[in-house]
Design an enzyme around this catalytic site. Structure first.
Site, PDB file in Angstrom:
ATOM      1  N   HIS A 185      37.719  29.646  41.866  1.00 39.75           N
ATOM      2  CA  HIS A 185      39.177  29.670  42.031  1.00 39.75           C
ATOM      3  C   HIS A 185      39.606  31.073  42.441  1.00 39.75           C
ATOM      4  O   HIS A 185      39.084  32.061  41.959  1.00 39.75           O
ATOM      5  CB  HIS A 185      39.924  29.198  40.784  1.00 39.75           C
ATOM      6  N   HIS A 219      42.634  33.747  42.700  1.00 40.28           N
ATOM      7  CA  HIS A 219      43.937  34.115  42.131  1.00 40.28           C
ATOM      8  C   HIS A 219      44.782  34.766  43.220  1.00 40.28           C
ATOM      9  O   HIS A 219      44.347  35.713  43.865  1.00 40.28           O
ATOM     10  CB  HIS A 219      43.757  35.135  40.996  1.00 40.28           C
TER      11      HIS A 219
END
Length: 124
Positions: A92, A94
């Site tokens: 993931h 950010h």
């Protein structure tokens, strides 16, 4: 353990290979996560095509945040591996909006992950 990103793919934006959601524990207003739909351990496990898709979606996500929150800047980052602070082992990215005055000394930005090295050893 069940992967929270594999079981929850509700999104604000998406591409064929990624989806975007607000971080459940944001460090600033508008903090987003860009997550591959396929389970990939970290950034280095993404294919070239997935990295290209991520790059395009990152631009869309930035425009969304510009419209919603008008931040003054951004930090973009990945935690790859436990030693780097990764706690969910599904890649993931950010996208963290930054605002004037949100911290007293923003200089050094992502270098702050190791506080003793945030400041540069020279003055300019």
């Amino acid at each position: 353990m069940t992967c929270p990103f594999c079981t929850n793919q509700s999104s604000l934006l998406e591409s064929e290979t990624f989806f975007v959601m607000f971080d459940r524990y944001p460090v600033s207003e508008g903090h987003l996560l860009l997550i591959p739909k396929a389970h990939r351990t970290d950034y280095f496990a993404l294919s070239i095509e997935e990295k290209d898709s991520l790059s395009r979606l990152l631009e869309e996500a930035k425009l969304l945040l510009d419209d919603l929150y008008q931040p003054s800047g951004y930090n973009i980052g990945f935690n790859c591996g436990a030693a780097a602070g990764q706690t969910i082992f599904h890649c993931h990215c950010h996208l963290i909006p930054r605002y004037d005055g949100d911290v007293p000394q923003p200089r050094g930005g992502v270098r702050g992950v190791i506080p003793a090295h945030k400041e540069y050893p020279f003055n300019d």
